[in-house]
Design a protein around this motif. Sequence first.
Motif, PDB file in Angstrom:
ATOM      1  N   THR A 305       0.817  -1.228   0.000  1.00  0.00           N
ATOM      2  CA  THR A 305       0.000   0.000   0.000  1.00  0.00           C
ATOM      3  C   THR A 305       0.844   1.268   0.000  1.00  0.00           C
ATOM      4  N   LYS A 306       2.137   1.167   0.233  1.00  0.00           N
ATOM      5  CA  LYS A 306       3.006   2.343   0.250  1.00  0.00           C
ATOM      6  C   LYS A 306       3.473   2.751  -1.147  1.00  0.00           C
ATOM      7  N   ILE A 307       3.176   1.906  -2.135  1.00  0.00           N
ATOM      8  CA  ILE A 307       3.644   2.168  -3.495  1.00  0.00           C
ATOM      9  C   ILE A 307       2.580   2.902  -4.291  1.00  0.00           C
ATOM     10  N   ASN A 308       3.006   3.934  -5.041  1.00  0.00           N
ATOM     11  CA  ASN A 308       2.098   4.728  -5.868  1.00  0.00           C
ATOM     12  C   ASN A 308       2.066   4.145  -7.283  1.00  0.00           C
ATOM     13  N   PHE A 309       0.918   3.549  -7.651  1.00  0.00           N
ATOM     14  CA  PHE A 309       0.811   2.872  -8.945  1.00  0.00           C
ATOM     15  C   PHE A 309       0.271   3.783 -10.051  1.00  0.00           C
ATOM     16  N   ASN A 310      -0.023   5.037  -9.739  1.00  0.00           N
ATOM     17  CA  ASN A 310      -0.638   5.945 -10.715  1.00  0.00           C
ATOM     18  C   ASN A 310       0.219   6.103 -11.965  1.00  0.00           C
ATOM     19  N   ASP A 311      -0.439   6.121 -13.142  1.00  0.00           N
ATOM     20  CA  ASP A 311       0.205   6.355 -14.441  1.00  0.00           C
ATOM     21  C   ASP A 311       1.257   5.304 -14.790  1.00  0.00           C
ATOM     22  N   LYS A 312       1.213   4.160 -14.152  1.00  0.00           N
ATOM     23  CA  LYS A 312       2.225   3.128 -14.423  1.00  0.00           C
ATOM     24  C   LYS A 312       1.576   1.823 -14.893  1.00  0.00           C
ATOM     25  N   GLU A 374      12.610   3.473  -8.227  1.00  0.00           N
ATOM     26  CA  GLU A 374      11.166   3.627  -8.041  1.00  0.00           C
ATOM     27  C   GLU A 374      10.370   2.764  -9.016  1.00  0.00           C
ATOM     28  N   ILE A 378       7.783  -0.393  -8.074  1.00  0.00           N
ATOM     29  CA  ILE A 378       6.402  -0.475  -8.551  1.00  0.00           C
ATOM     30  C   ILE A 378       6.129  -1.799  -9.258  1.00  0.00           C
ATOM     31  N   SER A 382       3.984  -5.090  -7.978  1.00  0.00           N
ATOM     32  CA  SER A 382       2.817  -5.445  -8.798  1.00  0.00           C
ATOM     33  C   SER A 382       2.845  -6.920  -9.176  1.00  0.00           C
TER      34      SER A 382
END
Length: 523
Positions: A305-312, A374, A378, A382
């Motif tokens: 939950t600490k990882i930002n998956f936006n735009d990836k 980074e 991600i 995933s």
Amino acid sequence: MNDLDLHHIFEIGLILVMIAAGVTAIAKKFNRPYPIALVVVGTIIGLVNIPVLEHLKDFITEGEVFNFVIITLFLPALLGEASLKLPYLHLKENKGPILALAFGGTLLSFLIIGFFMIWLLDFSISKAFVFAALMSATDPVSVISIFKSVGVNKRLATVIEGESLFNDGLSVVLFKISAFYLLSYLDLGAIGVGYGLWEFFKVISLGLIIGGALGYVFSQLTKQFDDYPLEIIFSIILFYGSFLLAESVHGSGVIAVVIAGLIFGNYGAKIGMSPTTKLNINNFWEVTALLANSVVFLMVGLEITKINFNDKWALILLSILIVLIARSLAVYASLFFSKNFPYAWKHVINWGGLKGSLSIALVLSLPRNFQGREDLLIIAFSVVLFSLIFQGLSIKPLLSFLGINKKEEGIKEYEEIIARGHRYEIALLEIKTISKKLFISELAAKELITQYEQELSSLEKKMEQLFKKYPHLKEKQQLILQRHALYAQHEAIEKLIKEDVISNEVAECEHDQITDRLVRLEE
């Protein structure tokens, strides 16, 4: 660190264990794979704002804490427990497919993923092959725990466990070379390739030597004592000592623990452990492994939950696809020449190549200034999430679809007769024992004894009829008897060597004959 800090860490640890134990208990109650339940619950806890658990989330998801807990605290225990209970004879019988997958398959997967990441996603060489190393091996923590919970054929389980234990060490070696030395070696050309091969050979060899030496020493040590609490302590020192010693001299701690566990659980158990000791050591490590597994998978869920998956999403989907393709090519190619290995099993091994906590711990260990860190975080997270939840949940349906765990005809009735027969035999034994201990009259016990003997006689007739209807069930029982007879023969030869009655040359010849017969039984 003051007393207050230590008290706070202990509280956080206890809360984590309580949550993990609760989720595991519920999952087991409903016969569901608990690792997946823990990852899902951990992810939910991480996403939902729960004031009481905020300190827990902040502490656990620190990269250094996660790395220490997974790699240093839990990994030696989990590897040690798995290798301790893996019979050497089973490994020897299946050494072909295990070695093909653990070494050939891992290296092939590593190369395929690395080149695909460079070609399709324009990754740099080091970034591509670091990801390849993270994804080229199956994670022993994930694989063993999930496959135990769904249940698979014994030989297939041995191959899966053997691969996950050995290729894990290879993956860690490839990761370290890719992250820290690969570019330097490439700049040196042919000489650099030589340096890379030497580093590879050195790390694995040191792990083998240290694990083998300590496994032998502690096995000899068990001969001097018949005290299972002390021998449990020996096993703890062995697993953590071999891991830390190998790592301190830049060897593979993972390989050291696996080899030490195999020697201690097979050679050490034969020469120095009483049945009581074996039982208690196995029980201790089974409890330890359950606790470690539960905490590990809950931590994985929190960390994701600490990882930002936006735009990836395009990067994520393509990376998952590359990993799946590489795994398929590696499995089918490495097992191409393996005889008597059903295609259905290859499909299970391919789809069961799960990634897990080790991949996350390794990617978190990358230096903060590593180029592309980074992106690697991600896509690694995933793939792990996809692997544990999607692949993990679909393994049991896949086994049913392929008919691998399909119940044989008449098996339910057969198992019921076995269960009832065992109940009645135990009841008879208990009645006779209690009658003697409490001076109960033979006349008082006779009626009950006759009743149980009649029940057993009736079951014997039912079993005879069942054997006539389903001859394969009789063959199954004969196979079990033959296998155990051969195991007993193997132990008898070991005893003759120990007593210096026969030479090692004769013993080796006898062992080879026994092993050949065992292999033929499994075919």
